[in-house]
Design an enzyme around this catalytic site. Sequence first.
Site, PDB file in Angstrom:
ATOM      1  N   GLY A  34       0.802  -1.216   0.000  1.00  0.00           N
ATOM      2  CA  GLY A  34       0.000   0.000   0.000  1.00  0.00           C
ATOM      3  C   GLY A  34       0.838   1.272   0.000  1.00  0.00           C
ATOM      4  O   GLY A  34       0.512   2.236  -0.680  1.00  0.00           O
ATOM      5  N   ASN A  35       1.961   1.262   0.760  1.00  0.00           N
ATOM      6  CA  ASN A  35       2.774   2.478   0.893  1.00  0.00           C
ATOM      7  C   ASN A  35       3.500   2.866  -0.402  1.00  0.00           C
ATOM      8  O   ASN A  35       4.049   3.959  -0.497  1.00  0.00           O
ATOM      9  CB  ASN A  35       3.782   2.338   2.045  1.00  0.00           C
ATOM     10  CG  ASN A  35       4.840   1.295   1.756  1.00  0.00           C
ATOM     11  OD1 ASN A  35       4.553   0.249   1.182  1.00  0.00           O
ATOM     12  ND2 ASN A  35       6.062   1.585   2.134  1.00  0.00           N
ATOM     13  N   LYS A  49     -12.805  -9.523   5.138  1.00  0.00           N
ATOM     14  CA  LYS A  49     -12.073  -8.362   4.628  1.00  0.00           C
ATOM     15  C   LYS A  49     -12.968  -7.112   4.606  1.00  0.00           C
ATOM     16  O   LYS A  49     -13.902  -7.030   3.801  1.00  0.00           O
ATOM     17  CB  LYS A  49     -11.583  -8.712   3.215  1.00  0.00           C
ATOM     18  CG  LYS A  49     -10.905  -7.596   2.493  1.00  0.00           C
ATOM     19  CD  LYS A  49      -9.455  -7.456   2.884  1.00  0.00           C
ATOM     20  CE  LYS A  49      -8.882  -6.193   2.277  1.00  0.00           C
ATOM     21  NZ  LYS A  49      -7.654  -5.772   2.881  1.00  0.00           N
ATOM     22  N   LYS A  71      -3.267  -9.512  -2.218  1.00  0.00           N
ATOM     23  CA  LYS A  71      -2.377  -9.222  -3.350  1.00  0.00           C
ATOM     24  C   LYS A  71      -1.065 -10.025  -3.296  1.00  0.00           C
ATOM     25  O   LYS A  71      -0.472 -10.295  -4.334  1.00  0.00           O
ATOM     26  CB  LYS A  71      -2.108  -7.727  -3.476  1.00  0.00           C
ATOM     27  CG  LYS A  71      -1.225  -7.130  -2.388  1.00  0.00           C
ATOM     28  CD  LYS A  71       0.055  -6.577  -2.963  1.00  0.00           C
ATOM     29  CE  LYS A  71       1.077  -6.186  -1.931  1.00  0.00           C
ATOM     30  NZ  LYS A  71       0.898  -6.384  -0.528  1.00  0.00           N
ATOM     31  N   LYS A  84       2.113 -12.694   3.472  1.00  0.00           N
ATOM     32  CA  LYS A  84       3.369 -12.488   2.726  1.00  0.00           C
ATOM     33  C   LYS A  84       4.274 -13.710   2.890  1.00  0.00           C
ATOM     34  O   LYS A  84       4.829 -14.228   1.912  1.00  0.00           O
ATOM     35  CB  LYS A  84       4.117 -11.248   3.232  1.00  0.00           C
ATOM     36  CG  LYS A  84       3.365  -9.950   2.961  1.00  0.00           C
ATOM     37  CD  LYS A  84       4.177  -8.745   3.412  1.00  0.00           C
ATOM     38  CE  LYS A  84       3.289  -7.532   3.606  1.00  0.00           C
ATOM     39  NZ  LYS A  84       2.455  -7.175   2.451  1.00  0.00           N
TER      40      LYS A  84
HETATM   41  P1  ADP Z   1       1.279  -3.997   2.636  1.00  0.00           P
HETATM   42  O1  ADP Z   1       0.404  -2.855   2.270  1.00  0.00           O
HETATM   43  O2  ADP Z   1       2.686  -3.828   2.184  1.00  0.00           O
HETATM   44  O3  ADP Z   1       0.694  -5.334   2.264  1.00  0.00           O
HETATM   45  P2  ADP Z   1       0.700  -4.694   5.429  1.00  0.00           P
HETATM   46  O4  ADP Z   1       0.316  -3.646   6.414  1.00  0.00           O
HETATM   47  O5  ADP Z   1      -0.342  -5.623   4.950  1.00  0.00           O
HETATM   48  O6  ADP Z   1       1.426  -3.939   4.236  1.00  0.00           O
HETATM   49  O7  ADP Z   1       1.893  -5.579   6.059  1.00  0.00           O
HETATM   50  C1  ADP Z   1       3.052  -4.982   6.612  1.00  0.00           C
HETATM   51  C2  ADP Z   1       2.888  -4.854   8.130  1.00  0.00           C
HETATM   52  O8  ADP Z   1       2.936  -6.145   8.747  1.00  0.00           O
HETATM   53  C3  ADP Z   1       3.994  -4.121   8.853  1.00  0.00           C
HETATM   54  O9  ADP Z   1       3.817  -2.724   8.800  1.00  0.00           O
HETATM   55  C4  ADP Z   1       3.897  -4.670  10.280  1.00  0.00           C
HETATM   56  O10 ADP Z   1       3.189  -3.779  11.114  1.00  0.00           O
HETATM   57  C5  ADP Z   1       3.055  -5.939  10.140  1.00  0.00           C
HETATM   58  N1  ADP Z   1       3.603  -7.152  10.749  1.00  0.00           N
HETATM   59  C6  ADP Z   1       2.868  -8.102  11.347  1.00  0.00           C
HETATM   60  N2  ADP Z   1       3.621  -9.100  11.812  1.00  0.00           N
HETATM   61  C7  ADP Z   1       4.903  -8.784  11.511  1.00  0.00           C
HETATM   62  C8  ADP Z   1       6.158  -9.442  11.734  1.00  0.00           C
HETATM   63  N3  ADP Z   1       6.219 -10.603  12.364  1.00  0.00           N
HETATM   64  N4  ADP Z   1       7.278  -8.830  11.278  1.00  0.00           N
HETATM   65  C9  ADP Z   1       7.215  -7.640  10.648  1.00  0.00           C
HETATM   66  N5  ADP Z   1       6.049  -6.976  10.401  1.00  0.00           N
HETATM   67  C10 ADP Z   1       4.903  -7.525  10.828  1.00  0.00           C
HETATM   68 MG    MG Z   2      -1.162  -6.213   3.012  1.00  0.00          MG
END
Ligand code: ADP
Ligand code: MG
Length: 323
Positions: free
Chosen positions: A11-12, A129, A219, A281
């Site tokens: 998203g960022n 969701k 995604k 992820k």
């Molecule tokens: P994107 O938009 O890139 O998919 P998300 O917000 O879905 O981003 O996923 C990234 C976030 O996952 C990070 O900002 C962090 O807060 C969170 N997160 C949850 N568990 C973990 C972990 N074990 N290690 C690192 N980040 C984590």
């Molecule tokens: Mg995400």
Amino acid sequence: MRKVIVVALGGNAIKQADEKGTVEEQFKNVETTSSQLVSMLKFGHRLVITHGNGPQAGNLLIQQEGATEEVPAQPMDIVGAMTQGQIGYMFQQTMQNMLWKEKLPLPVVSVVNQVLVSEDDPDYQDPSKPVGPFYSEEEAEKIKAERPEYVIKEVKPKNVAKRFRRVVPSPDPIRNIEYIAIRRMVDSGIVVIASGGGGVPVVYDKNDNLRGTAAVIDKDKAGERLAEVVGADLFLILTDVDAARINFGTPQEKPVRTVTLSEMRKLYNEKHFKAGSMGPKVLACMRFIEWGGEGAIITSLDKAVDALIGKAGTRIVPDPIKE
Ligand code: ADP
Ligand code: MG
């Protein structure tokens, strides 16, 4: 060595958390992201790009519901296709501008593509969701009466007035419908942007015709299916943290560097990675290695180039081959 890399942008990459999402803000972020992508292209890597669409789809859904008196609201599959075009266009234009300045005139094109899911997926029983605008209790009741097919859930505490939101299923992606076209484009050297927002979710009806379904595909999971289709060497997930961490949010927090598939599976089963963010992820990376990929990386946008040479990020590699 030159690689085929599927890059999944978080998203960022398009909208920062504190921004409204004006076109200027979005283009500025797309520019920062594109300069990283162009650096990878300059190394000779071949890229296939995918991206999220949460904030853009959310805003479009608000526009649909706010204008129903004048223009008929469009359903979620159409909104998904609209955002693929919207975000794809911004990357196409920005990357093409940069590549021409580098005298590297690679064609860049975005594809509006459908991704097959199943309505037997367990997420259809209890959709998880949240999408679109927040509603007050009164608004939620009105929407439920007008649109009986909507599932509305309370997603914020009782003291918040606008605490209701529509929820939709997030089914597992099965495959890309346009996989042959995408593969041919990638094989011919085109920089392809595909499966944006997880792709437009579709199902086969009882007559074996495709139709859209109100759902949102993760995604990262869709990006992994895309990586299989194009026979990628590497799967690179770029998010807002430089690595996946164990004991996340505790004093024992520690980044995961290079791990084998079995080592990562152990950490995943120990629940170090949150559902809905880092969890999918890691899952997508593990699927890619199980499929036959040589490496899957999770890192932040600014560390992308370092991560490719093993100097940053979390990297998952296959288990050693034993007799
Ligand atoms: P994107 O938009 O890139 O998919 P998300 O917000 O879905 O981003 O996923 C990234 C976030 O996952 C990070 O900002 C962090 O807060 C969170 N997160 C949850 N568990 C973990 C972990 N074990 N290690 C690192 N980040 C984590
Ligand atoms: Mg995400």
